[in-house]
Motif scaffolding. Sequence first.
Motif, PDB file in Angstrom:
ATOM      1  N   UNK A  95       0.816  -1.218   0.000  1.00 55.32           N
ATOM      2  CA  UNK A  95       0.000   0.000   0.000  1.00 55.32           C
ATOM      3  C   UNK A  95       0.847   1.264   0.000  1.00 55.32           C
ATOM      4  N   UNK A  96       2.156   1.089  -0.217  1.00 52.82           N
ATOM      5  CA  UNK A  96       3.096   2.214  -0.314  1.00 52.82           C
ATOM      6  C   UNK A  96       2.973   3.183   0.866  1.00 52.82           C
ATOM      7  N   UNK A  97       3.019   2.616   2.076  1.00 52.07           N
ATOM      8  CA  UNK A  97       2.951   3.426   3.290  1.00 52.07           C
ATOM      9  C   UNK A  97       4.334   3.454   3.937  1.00 52.07           C
ATOM     10  N   UNK A  98       4.792   4.637   4.268  1.00 51.69           N
ATOM     11  CA  UNK A  98       6.131   4.788   4.851  1.00 51.69           C
ATOM     12  C   UNK A  98       6.084   4.613   6.363  1.00 51.69           C
ATOM     13  N   UNK A  99       6.807   3.605   6.900  1.00 48.97           N
ATOM     14  CA  UNK A  99       6.823   3.423   8.359  1.00 48.97           C
ATOM     15  C   UNK A  99       7.798   4.398   9.016  1.00 48.97           C
ATOM     16  N   UNK A 100       7.358   5.027  10.085  1.00 45.35           N
ATOM     17  CA  UNK A 100       8.209   5.944  10.853  1.00 45.35           C
ATOM     18  C   UNK A 100       8.488   5.285  12.201  1.00 45.35           C
ATOM     19  N   UNK A 101       9.774   4.983  12.443  1.00 47.28           N
ATOM     20  CA  UNK A 101      10.152   4.321  13.686  1.00 47.28           C
ATOM     21  C   UNK A 101      10.091   5.303  14.853  1.00 47.28           C
ATOM     22  N   UNK A 102       9.408   4.882  15.924  1.00 45.84           N
ATOM     23  CA  UNK A 102       9.344   5.694  17.124  1.00 45.84           C
ATOM     24  C   UNK A 102       9.450   4.787  18.342  1.00 45.84           C
ATOM     25  N   UNK A 103      10.610   4.831  19.001  1.00 53.88           N
ATOM     26  CA  UNK A 103      10.815   4.012  20.193  1.00 53.88           C
ATOM     27  C   UNK A 103       9.988   4.540  21.365  1.00 53.88           C
ATOM     28  N   UNK A 104       9.594   3.620  22.234  1.00 53.87           N
ATOM     29  CA  UNK A 104       8.899   4.016  23.466  1.00 53.87           C
ATOM     30  C   UNK A 104       9.968   4.320  24.503  1.00 53.87           C
ATOM     31  N   UNK A 105      10.255   5.601  24.662  1.00 53.20           N
ATOM     32  CA  UNK A 105      11.359   5.999  25.546  1.00 53.20           C
ATOM     33  C   UNK A 105      11.051   5.723  27.015  1.00 53.20           C
ATOM     34  N   UNK A 106       9.781   5.935  27.392  1.00 52.38           N
ATOM     35  CA  UNK A 106       9.398   5.789  28.796  1.00 52.38           C
ATOM     36  C   UNK A 106       8.115   4.986  28.900  1.00 52.38           C
ATOM     37  N   UNK A 107       8.052   4.080  29.843  1.00 51.56           N
ATOM     38  CA  UNK A 107       6.840   3.286  30.037  1.00 51.56           C
ATOM     39  C   UNK A 107       5.678   4.184  30.424  1.00 51.56           C
ATOM     40  N   UNK A 108       4.541   3.982  29.751  1.00 45.43           N
ATOM     41  CA  UNK A 108       3.346   4.769  30.070  1.00 45.43           C
ATOM     42  C   UNK A 108       3.215   6.041  29.270  1.00 45.43           C
ATOM     43  N   UNK A 109       4.252   6.423  28.501  1.00 42.89           N
ATOM     44  CA  UNK A 109       4.197   7.635  27.681  1.00 42.89           C
ATOM     45  C   UNK A 109       4.106   7.241  26.216  1.00 42.89           C
ATOM     46  N   UNK A 110       3.272   7.929  25.464  1.00 49.18           N
ATOM     47  CA  UNK A 110       3.084   7.610  24.056  1.00 49.18           C
ATOM     48  C   UNK A 110       3.895   8.557  23.184  1.00 49.18           C
ATOM     49  N   UNK A 111       5.099   8.100  22.813  1.00 44.29           N
ATOM     50  CA  UNK A 111       5.989   8.911  21.981  1.00 44.29           C
ATOM     51  C   UNK A 111       5.478   8.993  20.547  1.00 44.29           C
ATOM     52  N   UNK A 112       4.682   8.002  20.116  1.00 45.78           N
ATOM     53  CA  UNK A 112       4.141   7.977  18.759  1.00 45.78           C
ATOM     54  C   UNK A 112       3.275   9.207  18.495  1.00 45.78           C
ATOM     55  N   UNK A 113       2.439   9.584  19.470  1.00 48.73           N
ATOM     56  CA  UNK A 113       1.567  10.743  19.316  1.00 48.73           C
ATOM     57  C   UNK A 113       2.381  12.001  19.048  1.00 48.73           C
ATOM     58  N   UNK A 114       3.464  12.180  19.797  1.00 47.69           N
ATOM     59  CA  UNK A 114       4.298  13.370  19.645  1.00 47.69           C
ATOM     60  C   UNK A 114       4.937  13.418  18.263  1.00 47.69           C
ATOM     61  N   UNK A 115       5.397  12.262  17.785  1.00 47.54           N
ATOM     62  CA  UNK A 115       6.031  12.207  16.468  1.00 47.54           C
ATOM     63  C   UNK A 115       5.033  12.554  15.366  1.00 47.54           C
ATOM     64  N   UNK A 116       3.810  12.056  15.484  1.00 46.11           N
ATOM     65  CA  UNK A 116       2.771  12.364  14.491  1.00 46.11           C
ATOM     66  C   UNK A 116       2.439  13.846  14.485  1.00 46.11           C
TER      67      UNK A 116
END
Length: 338
Positions: free
Chosen positions: A57-78
Amino acid sequence: MEEKRFAVLIDADNVSSKYIKNILDEISNYGIATYKRIYGDWTSKNAAGWKEVLLENSISPIQQYSYTTGKNATDSAMIIDAMDILYSNSVEGFCIVSSDSDFTKLAVRLRESGMIVIGMGEEKTPKPFSVACNIFKYLDILSEVEEQDTIENSAVKSKEDKEKDENNKLEIKAKEAKTMTDIKIIEESIIKIITENGNELKGMDMGELGSRLVKRYPDFDVRNYGYSKLSKFITSFNSLDLETELNNLTVRVKTNDVNLKTIENTVIKIIKENGEKGINMGELNQKLVENYPNFNVRNYGYSKFSKLINELNEVTIKSKGRNGCAKTVTLLKNVLKK
């Protein structure tokens, strides 16, 4: 007319890969997806389902590590990427795919910048996020509708398929009751839109009516209520008529077939049944609608229910409480004795 360009940003932590077809099919109805990015921790086992559909589907994956338990780093990256794309002036709209309310502020900010914001998520999506978008689609309902179509298009239905068919319908109705804008509110809004923006006798073009409904209720989609077409949805209401004029579909409010004198007699009867104390204005209105489903004060030339009641000769309105907020309709003494 040139199609609008959209940036599709998917939160892999909150959306299942089984919805990928629904996501891309829906956005194609509004324009072209020039950005297709998905955010998540691709070292995690939870992201395994998405890995299989990214290339096809030609979707580009963006790697986002979970730096801290309980915090959603993915939301910040988006959110950071969304603002970068916004300032690049390369799109006219965004499609935010998530069931997370954390994107509410982002949707509001993008709309303030003149962007069209289409939200997609599951039925569990918090209301603040869905109403912050211009349009919101429930992916689990879209998926169910697609599965239903597949079953109905089969040449032969097995007993199990028929049972699944009925269960799906029940599930849709259950979800409607829990999270969708109530269907009664939709009906009332349709009547209000027609009477305020046109003439209930002349009616309104169905396409224009549909557009106005989406503007008022971003999550409005006839599929949420078990219909595949707006026309079928409209004709399900006893208060509305759908007619064809010059190849255009026009929606009209059904006119009352009850004269004002009959309404007055019914009001008197209702108040007498309620006793000398009278009846609350809102309750009286509701009882009239129960007696006459197509009852609408605008069809008698009034904009307010209280104005119609004031015009009746044998009843009066009394105010109660602070500032006279609570209003009760009672009979004149000479009428009460009859």
